[in-house]
Scaffold this motif. Structure first.
Motif, short mmCIF file in Angstrom:
data_model
loop_
_atom_site.label_atom_id
_atom_site.label_comp_id
_atom_site.label_asym_id
_atom_site.label_seq_id
_atom_site.Cartn_x
_atom_site.Cartn_y
_atom_site.Cartn_z
N ASP A 7 -0.62 -1.18 -7.49
CA ASP A 7 -0.31 -0.13 -6.52
C ASP A 7 0.63 -0.66 -5.44
O ASP A 7 1.55 0.05 -5.00
N ASP A 35 -5.71 -3.33 -10.13
CA ASP A 35 -5.05 -2.07 -9.79
C ASP A 35 -4.42 -2.11 -8.40
O ASP A 35 -3.33 -1.56 -8.19
N GLU A 74 3.99 -0.85 -6.88
CA GLU A 74 4.56 0.50 -6.93
C GLU A 74 5.22 0.85 -5.61
O GLU A 74 6.32 1.44 -5.57
#
Length: 249
Positions: free
Chosen positions: A131, A127, A134
């Motif tokens: 992130d 994750d 992103e």
């Protein structure tokens, strides 16, 4: 257990020094993080001059196997490292500039590597990597972003996805290949007739790619990244050469 060094022959001395160090790496006697003895100690043990030893160490530093810290103290000297990304990228850029590989060869290598990267990332990406990806996509969407800044973020995005794929070699090769064509891609972006529209279109693909990876849709992400690469990189070769369109929505 201390490494046992043996003298080497004097013919083509620096290559023989390289071979001696390589043999100890292959035998597991030298590992990443290990320090070599100081030049003043290692040269006489190997039976070579310090200049020949330095030449061998410079070769190892160039190919990313060793880092040398000048000066005195506990951090001084040469240390075995395990960080080939920059060295491979530098070597690929030079060989590409010398004509060792064609643009078409580099394009096809990128397609194979990045299809594997995105499919692997859809299964293995943590994750925190997604992130970070992103944030890179958000950075590329900033109003008024310049070509150079966009290209830097674009490169980091693709390399990050490769790193999160779970395959360290794929990550290293992807980084090296992407870095080898960075100047050409930059020039292609600078030549865009409508840069803001080009940036929006490219980043829409980045956004969809990241969504597919988060959803675990590996095959769809692989198809889309191939389209994404061929759409820009393909124009550097001989015009778009990819499929008629992405299979991803």
């Amino acid at each position: 257990m201390p490494v046992e060094w043996q003298p080497v022959q004097q013919s083509r001395t620096h290559e023989l020094v390289l071979r001696s160090i390589e043999e100890r790496v292959f035998a597991g006697e030298l590992r990443a993080g290990d320090r070599l003895p100081p030049e003043r100690e290692l040269a006489p043990v190997l039976g070579v001059s310090r200049s020949a030893l330095r030449e061998a160490l410079r070769v190892l530093e160039t190919i990313g196997v060793l880092v040398a810290q000048p000066g005195r103290g506990p951090d001084a000297g040469a240390r075995i490292v395990r960080n080939p990304d920059d060295a491979l990228g530098r070597l690929l850029r030079l060989h590409f500039a010398l004509g060792s590989y064609s643009l078409h060869d580099v394009l096809e290598a990128r397609v194979v590597l990045e299809r594997s990267s995105f499919e692997g990332a859809a299964c293995h990406a943590p994750d925190e990597d997604l992130d970070e990806a992103e944030e890179l996509v958000a950075g590329m969407a900033e109003p008024g972003i310049g070509v150079s800044a966009f290209n830097d973020l674009d490169t980091r995005f693709h390399v990050l996805i490769a790193r999160s794929s779970g395959n360290a070699l794929t990550s290293t090769l992807t980084s090296a290949v992407r870095e080898s064509v960075r100047p050409l891609i930059l020039r292609a972006l600078e030549a865009a007739e409508d840069w803001p529209a080009t940036a929006r279109a490219l980043n829409a693909e980045h956004r969809t790619l990241l969504t597919l990876v988060r959803e675990g849709s590996g095959p769809e992400a692989a198809d889309l990244v191939e389209w994404h690469i061929r759409g820009l990189h393909g124009t550097l070769v001989e015009g778009p050469t990819g499929p008629t369109g992405p299979t991803a929505p």
